[in-house]
Design a protein around this motif. Structure first.
Motif, short mmCIF file in Angstrom:
data_model
loop_
_atom_site.label_atom_id
_atom_site.label_comp_id
_atom_site.label_asym_id
_atom_site.label_seq_id
_atom_site.Cartn_x
_atom_site.Cartn_y
_atom_site.Cartn_z
N VAL A 39 0.87 -1.18 0.00
CA VAL A 39 0.00 0.00 0.00
C VAL A 39 0.90 1.22 0.00
O VAL A 39 1.78 1.37 0.83
CB VAL A 39 -0.92 0.00 1.25
N SER A 40 0.70 2.12 -0.93
CA SER A 40 1.60 3.27 -1.07
C SER A 40 1.30 4.32 0.00
O SER A 40 0.25 4.31 0.64
CB SER A 40 1.43 3.89 -2.46
N ASN A 41 2.27 5.21 0.17
CA ASN A 41 2.10 6.30 1.14
C ASN A 41 0.94 7.21 0.78
O ASN A 41 0.24 7.71 1.66
CB ASN A 41 3.38 7.13 1.25
N SER A 42 0.72 7.42 -0.51
CA SER A 42 -0.39 8.29 -0.90
C SER A 42 -1.72 7.66 -0.52
O SER A 42 -2.64 8.34 -0.06
CB SER A 42 -0.34 8.58 -2.41
N THR A 43 -1.82 6.36 -0.66
CA THR A 43 -3.04 5.66 -0.24
C THR A 43 -3.22 5.78 1.27
O THR A 43 -4.34 5.97 1.76
CB THR A 43 -2.98 4.17 -0.65
N MET A 44 -2.13 5.68 2.02
CA MET A 44 -2.20 5.82 3.47
C MET A 44 -2.68 7.23 3.85
O MET A 44 -3.49 7.40 4.76
CB MET A 44 -0.83 5.53 4.11
N ARG A 45 -2.19 8.25 3.14
CA ARG A 45 -2.64 9.63 3.42
C ARG A 45 -4.12 9.78 3.11
O ARG A 45 -4.85 10.46 3.83
CB ARG A 45 -1.80 10.63 2.62
N ILE A 46 -4.58 9.16 2.04
CA ILE A 46 -6.00 9.22 1.70
C ILE A 46 -6.83 8.58 2.83
O ILE A 46 -7.86 9.11 3.25
CB ILE A 46 -6.27 8.52 0.34
N ILE A 47 -6.34 7.44 3.33
CA ILE A 47 -7.05 6.76 4.41
C ILE A 47 -7.07 7.64 5.66
O ILE A 47 -8.11 7.77 6.34
CB ILE A 47 -6.39 5.39 4.71
N GLU A 48 -5.93 8.28 5.99
CA GLU A 48 -5.88 9.15 7.17
C GLU A 48 -6.81 10.35 7.00
O GLU A 48 -7.49 10.76 7.93
CB GLU A 48 -4.44 9.61 7.42
N ARG A 49 -6.85 10.94 5.77
CA ARG A 49 -7.76 12.06 5.52
C ARG A 49 -9.21 11.60 5.65
O ARG A 49 -10.05 12.32 6.16
CB ARG A 49 -7.52 12.64 4.13
N ARG A 50 -9.47 10.41 5.21
CA ARG A 50 -10.82 9.85 5.31
C ARG A 50 -11.23 9.73 6.78
O ARG A 50 -12.38 9.98 7.14
CB ARG A 50 -10.87 8.49 4.61
N ASP A 51 -10.28 9.35 7.64
CA ASP A 51 -10.56 9.28 9.08
C ASP A 51 -10.99 10.64 9.62
O ASP A 51 -11.93 10.74 10.40
CB ASP A 51 -9.33 8.79 9.85
N VAL A 52 -10.31 11.70 9.17
CA VAL A 52 -10.65 13.06 9.63
C VAL A 52 -12.04 13.44 9.13
O VAL A 52 -12.86 13.96 9.89
CB VAL A 52 -9.59 14.08 9.15
N VAL A 53 -12.32 13.16 7.86
CA VAL A 53 -13.64 13.48 7.30
C VAL A 53 -14.72 12.70 8.03
O VAL A 53 -15.78 13.25 8.37
CB VAL A 53 -13.66 13.19 5.78
N ASP A 54 -14.46 11.42 8.29
CA ASP A 54 -15.43 10.60 9.02
C ASP A 54 -15.70 11.18 10.41
O ASP A 54 -16.83 11.18 10.89
CB ASP A 54 -14.93 9.15 9.15
N LYS A 55 -14.67 11.69 11.05
CA LYS A 55 -14.83 12.29 12.38
C LYS A 55 -15.77 13.49 12.29
O LYS A 55 -16.68 13.64 13.10
CB LYS A 55 -13.46 12.71 12.94
N TYR A 56 -15.56 14.34 11.29
CA TYR A 56 -16.45 15.50 11.14
C TYR A 56 -17.88 15.08 10.83
O TYR A 56 -18.84 15.69 11.30
CB TYR A 56 -15.92 16.44 10.05
N ILE A 57 -18.04 14.04 10.04
CA ILE A 57 -19.39 13.55 9.72
C ILE A 57 -20.08 13.05 10.99
O ILE A 57 -21.25 13.32 11.23
CB ILE A 57 -19.31 12.43 8.64
N VAL A 58 -19.35 12.34 11.83
CA VAL A 58 -19.92 11.85 13.09
C VAL A 58 -20.33 13.00 13.98
O VAL A 58 -21.43 13.03 14.54
CB VAL A 58 -18.91 10.91 13.82
N TYR A 59 -19.45 14.02 14.11
CA TYR A 59 -19.78 15.19 14.94
C TYR A 59 -21.01 15.93 14.40
O TYR A 59 -21.88 16.34 15.15
CB TYR A 59 -18.60 16.14 15.05
N ALA A 60 -21.07 16.08 13.09
CA ALA A 60 -22.23 16.75 12.48
C ALA A 60 -23.50 15.95 12.73
O ALA A 60 -24.55 16.51 13.07
CB ALA A 60 -21.99 16.94 10.98
#
Length: 130
Positions: A93-114
């Motif tokens: 799994v490339s580093n760019s894919t890992m960054r996408i996954i980490e960004r997705r975690d942040v977006v998911d957190k905001y969705i949960v809070y909303a």
């Protein structure tokens, strides 16, 4: 000389102590009873303070144990994250894919809070109108 003066001083001190003891012996029953009650109260207070001190010590030791446990869990979770990242890199799994996954975690957190915020607003509106 000095020996005689020292002997007289000791005699006077002994007389004063004897008079004090005898004056206490002359206390009435009620006065002695009152003194005993005061002493009992002080003993009870001392026991209560000792018990409180023991309870506080127990609470502090439990808090310390909980904090230590949380620190251990945090360190274990860091280790788990490292192992997962190592496994992901090993699997290609490339580093760019890992960054996408980490960004997705942040977006998911905001969705949960909303979602939580919207839920609270809806419940508040229902509570006000019903």
């Amino acid at each position: 000389g000095k020996g005689v003066e020292h002997h007289r001083y000791n005699e006077q001190l002994n007389m004063r102590n004897r008079e004090e003891l005898l004056s206490n012996a002359g206390l009435s029953y009620n006065q002695r009873r009152s003194n005993m009650t005061e002493m009992d109260t002080l003993v009870d207070e001392s026991r209560s303070l000792e018990h409180s001190s023991n309870v506080l010590g127990d609470i502090i030791s439990q808090g310390s144990a909980s904090l230590s446990s949380l620190v251990d869990q945090k360190n274990r979770m860091k280790g788990v994250k490292r192992v997962i990242l190592d496994m992901a890199t090993t699997l290609g799994v490339s580093n760019s894919t890992m960054r996408i996954i980490e960004r997705r975690d942040v977006v998911d957190k905001y969705i949960v809070y909303a979602g939580m915020g919207i839920t609270v607003v809806v419940i508040w509106i229902l509570y006000r109108w019903l």
